[in-house]
Motif scaffolding. Sequence first.
Motif, PDB file in Angstrom:
ATOM      1  N   ASN A  43      10.678   7.151  -4.329  1.00  0.00           N
ATOM      2  CA  ASN A  43      11.277   7.119  -3.324  1.00  0.00           C
ATOM      3  C   ASN A  43      12.018   5.977  -3.153  1.00  0.00           C
ATOM      4  OD1 ASN A  43      10.110   9.835  -3.092  1.00  0.00           O
ATOM      5  ND2 ASN A  43       8.572   8.930  -1.684  1.00  0.00           N
ATOM      6  N   VAL A  44      13.491   5.918  -2.780  1.00  0.00           N
ATOM      7  CA  VAL A  44      14.397   4.855  -2.629  1.00  0.00           C
ATOM      8  C   VAL A  44      14.804   5.072  -1.253  1.00  0.00           C
ATOM      9  CG1 VAL A  44      16.034   3.461  -3.582  1.00  0.00           C
ATOM     10  CG2 VAL A  44      14.513   4.494  -5.124  1.00  0.00           C
ATOM     11  N   PRO A  45      14.773   4.136  -0.304  1.00  0.00           N
ATOM     12  CA  PRO A  45      15.329   4.047   0.853  1.00  0.00           C
ATOM     13  C   PRO A  45      16.779   3.820   0.637  1.00  0.00           C
ATOM     14  CG  PRO A  45      13.378   2.871   1.166  1.00  0.00           C
ATOM     15  CD  PRO A  45      13.478   3.055  -0.463  1.00  0.00           C
ATOM     16  N   TRP A  46      17.783   4.461   1.222  1.00  0.00           N
ATOM     17  CA  TRP A  46      19.237   4.257   1.147  1.00  0.00           C
ATOM     18  C   TRP A  46      19.647   2.923   1.505  1.00  0.00           C
ATOM     19  CZ3 TRP A  46      21.904   7.665  -1.425  1.00  0.00           C
ATOM     20  CH2 TRP A  46      21.529   9.105  -1.343  1.00  0.00           C
ATOM     21  N   ASN A  47      19.060   2.282   2.488  1.00  0.00           N
ATOM     22  CA  ASN A  47      19.476   0.765   2.945  1.00  0.00           C
ATOM     23  C   ASN A  47      19.121  -0.112   1.752  1.00  0.00           C
ATOM     24  OD1 ASN A  47      16.550   0.686   3.069  1.00  0.00           O
ATOM     25  ND2 ASN A  47      16.732   0.017   5.571  1.00  0.00           N
ATOM     26  N   GLN A  48      18.270   0.347   0.818  1.00  0.00           N
ATOM     27  CA  GLN A  48      17.900  -0.649  -0.280  1.00  0.00           C
ATOM     28  C   GLN A  48      18.953  -0.376  -1.547  1.00  0.00           C
ATOM     29  OE1 GLN A  48      13.929  -0.262  -1.794  1.00  0.00           O
ATOM     30  NE2 GLN A  48      12.951  -1.068   0.386  1.00  0.00           N
ATOM     31  N   ILE A  49      19.794   0.547  -1.587  1.00  0.00           N
ATOM     32  CA  ILE A  49      20.588   0.719  -2.746  1.00  0.00           C
ATOM     33  C   ILE A  49      21.976   0.057  -2.613  1.00  0.00           C
ATOM     34  CG2 ILE A  49      21.896   2.695  -3.803  1.00  0.00           C
ATOM     35  CD1 ILE A  49      19.532   4.494  -3.110  1.00  0.00           C
ATOM     36  N   ARG A  50      22.343  -0.621  -3.612  1.00  0.00           N
ATOM     37  CA  ARG A  50      23.652  -1.414  -3.577  1.00  0.00           C
ATOM     38  C   ARG A  50      24.823  -0.401  -4.032  1.00  0.00           C
ATOM     39  NH1 ARG A  50      25.563  -4.948  -7.460  1.00  0.00           N
ATOM     40  NH2 ARG A  50      23.450  -4.891  -8.453  1.00  0.00           N
ATOM     41  N   LYS A  51      24.434   0.187  -5.186  1.00  0.00           N
ATOM     42  CA  LYS A  51      25.567   1.040  -5.872  1.00  0.00           C
ATOM     43  C   LYS A  51      25.008   2.001  -6.671  1.00  0.00           C
ATOM     44  CE  LYS A  51      27.147  -1.703  -9.454  1.00  0.00           C
ATOM     45  NZ  LYS A  51      28.119  -2.790 -10.074  1.00  0.00           N
ATOM     46  N   ILE A  52      25.647   3.172  -7.069  1.00  0.00           N
ATOM     47  CA  ILE A  52      25.284   4.159  -8.046  1.00  0.00           C
ATOM     48  C   ILE A  52      26.354   4.336  -9.197  1.00  0.00           C
ATOM     49  CG2 ILE A  52      24.329   6.514  -8.386  1.00  0.00           C
ATOM     50  CD1 ILE A  52      23.577   6.492  -5.362  1.00  0.00           C
ATOM     51  N   LEU A  96      19.620  -1.678  -7.053  1.00  0.00           N
ATOM     52  CA  LEU A  96      19.284  -2.118  -5.584  1.00  0.00           C
ATOM     53  C   LEU A  96      19.605  -3.379  -5.234  1.00  0.00           C
ATOM     54  CD1 LEU A  96      15.463  -0.613  -6.288  1.00  0.00           C
ATOM     55  CD2 LEU A  96      17.564   0.691  -5.498  1.00  0.00           C
ATOM     56  N   LYS A  97      19.415  -3.596  -4.142  1.00  0.00           N
ATOM     57  CA  LYS A  97      19.829  -5.029  -3.545  1.00  0.00           C
ATOM     58  C   LYS A  97      19.018  -6.184  -3.974  1.00  0.00           C
ATOM     59  CE  LYS A  97      21.955  -3.072   0.639  1.00  0.00           C
ATOM     60  NZ  LYS A  97      22.031  -2.680   2.018  1.00  0.00           N
ATOM     61  N   ASP A  98      17.700  -5.870  -4.388  1.00  0.00           N
ATOM     62  CA  ASP A  98      16.853  -6.797  -4.871  1.00  0.00           C
ATOM     63  C   ASP A  98      17.080  -7.220  -6.431  1.00  0.00           C
ATOM     64  OD1 ASP A  98      15.812  -4.703  -6.261  1.00  0.00           O
ATOM     65  OD2 ASP A  98      13.673  -4.906  -5.434  1.00  0.00           O
ATOM     66  N   GLY A  99      17.950  -6.688  -7.079  1.00  0.00           N
ATOM     67  CA  GLY A  99      18.607  -6.819  -8.418  1.00  0.00           C
ATOM     68  C   GLY A  99      18.126  -5.947  -9.418  1.00  0.00           C
ATOM     69  N   THR A 100      17.040  -5.298  -9.090  1.00  0.00           N
ATOM     70  CA  THR A 100      16.479  -4.238  -9.851  1.00  0.00           C
ATOM     71  C   THR A 100      17.447  -2.952 -10.184  1.00  0.00           C
ATOM     72  OG1 THR A 100      15.050  -3.197  -8.282  1.00  0.00           O
ATOM     73  CG2 THR A 100      14.179  -4.737  -9.548  1.00  0.00           C
ATOM     74  N   ARG A 101      17.025  -2.239 -11.138  1.00  0.00           N
ATOM     75  CA  ARG A 101      17.820  -1.016 -11.495  1.00  0.00           C
ATOM     76  C   ARG A 101      16.849  -0.079 -11.805  1.00  0.00           C
ATOM     77  NH1 ARG A 101      21.884  -1.763 -16.264  1.00  0.00           N
ATOM     78  NH2 ARG A 101      20.023  -2.178 -17.182  1.00  0.00           N
ATOM     79  N   ILE A 102      17.095   1.441 -11.300  1.00  0.00           N
ATOM     80  CA  ILE A 102      16.392   2.470 -11.617  1.00  0.00           C
ATOM     81  C   ILE A 102      17.564   3.510 -12.341  1.00  0.00           C
ATOM     82  CG2 ILE A 102      15.298   4.408 -10.614  1.00  0.00           C
ATOM     83  CD1 ILE A 102      14.502   2.802  -8.358  1.00  0.00           C
ATOM     84  N   HIS A 103      16.736   4.152 -13.445  1.00  0.00           N
ATOM     85  CA  HIS A 103      17.609   5.056 -14.097  1.00  0.00           C
ATOM     86  C   HIS A 103      17.132   6.464 -13.799  1.00  0.00           C
ATOM     87  CE1 HIS A 103      18.331   1.532 -16.939  1.00  0.00           C
ATOM     88  NE2 HIS A 103      19.419   1.731 -16.275  1.00  0.00           N
ATOM     89  N   ILE A 104      18.019   7.272 -13.693  1.00  0.00           N
ATOM     90  CA  ILE A 104      17.847   8.900 -13.584  1.00  0.00           C
ATOM     91  C   ILE A 104      18.106   9.563 -14.866  1.00  0.00           C
ATOM     92  CG2 ILE A 104      17.909  10.720 -12.220  1.00  0.00           C
ATOM     93  CD1 ILE A 104      18.335   9.007  -9.712  1.00  0.00           C
ATOM     94  N   HIS A 105      17.642   9.964 -15.725  1.00  0.00           N
ATOM     95  CA  HIS A 105      17.948  10.144 -16.975  1.00  0.00           C
ATOM     96  C   HIS A 105      18.283  11.821 -16.876  1.00  0.00           C
ATOM     97  CE1 HIS A 105      16.814   6.964 -19.444  1.00  0.00           C
ATOM     98  NE2 HIS A 105      15.829   6.775 -18.794  1.00  0.00           N
ATOM     99  N   THR A 106      19.520  12.252 -17.344  1.00  0.00           N
ATOM    100  CA  THR A 106      19.886  13.565 -17.182  1.00  0.00           C
ATOM    101  C   THR A 106      19.449  14.411 -18.443  1.00  0.00           C
ATOM    102  OG1 THR A 106      21.889  13.191 -18.074  1.00  0.00           O
ATOM    103  CG2 THR A 106      21.834  12.883 -15.813  1.00  0.00           C
ATOM    104  N   ASP A 107      19.006  13.886 -19.683  1.00  0.00           N
ATOM    105  CA  ASP A 107      18.589  14.577 -20.608  1.00  0.00           C
ATOM    106  C   ASP A 107      19.494  15.479 -21.202  1.00  0.00           C
ATOM    107  OD1 ASP A 107      16.055  13.138 -20.847  1.00  0.00           O
ATOM    108  OD2 ASP A 107      14.934  14.559 -19.665  1.00  0.00           O
TER     109      ASP A 107
END
Length: 164
Positions: free
Chosen positions: A97-106, A128-139
């Motif tokens: 669960n990622v809050p919208w205010n923590q997301i920099r871009k998609i 994310l704004k903290d410099g990390t990245r989350i991947h959502i795989h579409t397979d």
Amino acid sequence: MSSSTTQTRQGEIRYRRLTAICKSGLCLLFLILCVLLLWVIVTGQTQSVEKIYYPMAAVLGMWLVGPFFFMFLNRSIQGSTVLVSWDQQNLYAGSRNVPWNQIRKIELAAPSRSRWQLAASPMYAIYLKDGTRIHIHTDHLLGKKGLQTTLNTLQRTLEEHKGE
């Protein structure tokens, strides 16, 4: 997930279960063909040159298609066909669960080959704004048009929630 949580969701991106079933079926047929090639060699129904090419083709076929079969089969039998969903406060990607205010871009991350020469599926990269990245795989379950349409939806939704 409780039903009250599900009812408050504003949007979601789903894949078609039939797509996953069809793709896993095609991969299964290809894997059966690879096994048949090996069976032809074991039963001695090949010429000398074929004894070299058939096992190579069978092993390479299993190497390249086997992971896709299990990936599509897994998606076929999963309970939910939702890749990502969201509400006013959060973006839900699997168990994250990622809050919208923590997301920099998609962005849409271009697929590339892994170090074992297996094709990686297209994915959404959430920076994310903290410099990390989350991947959502579409397979490989969304086509090119579907990938772009859903990316536009995610980016538009992010912009709407940035303004709040």
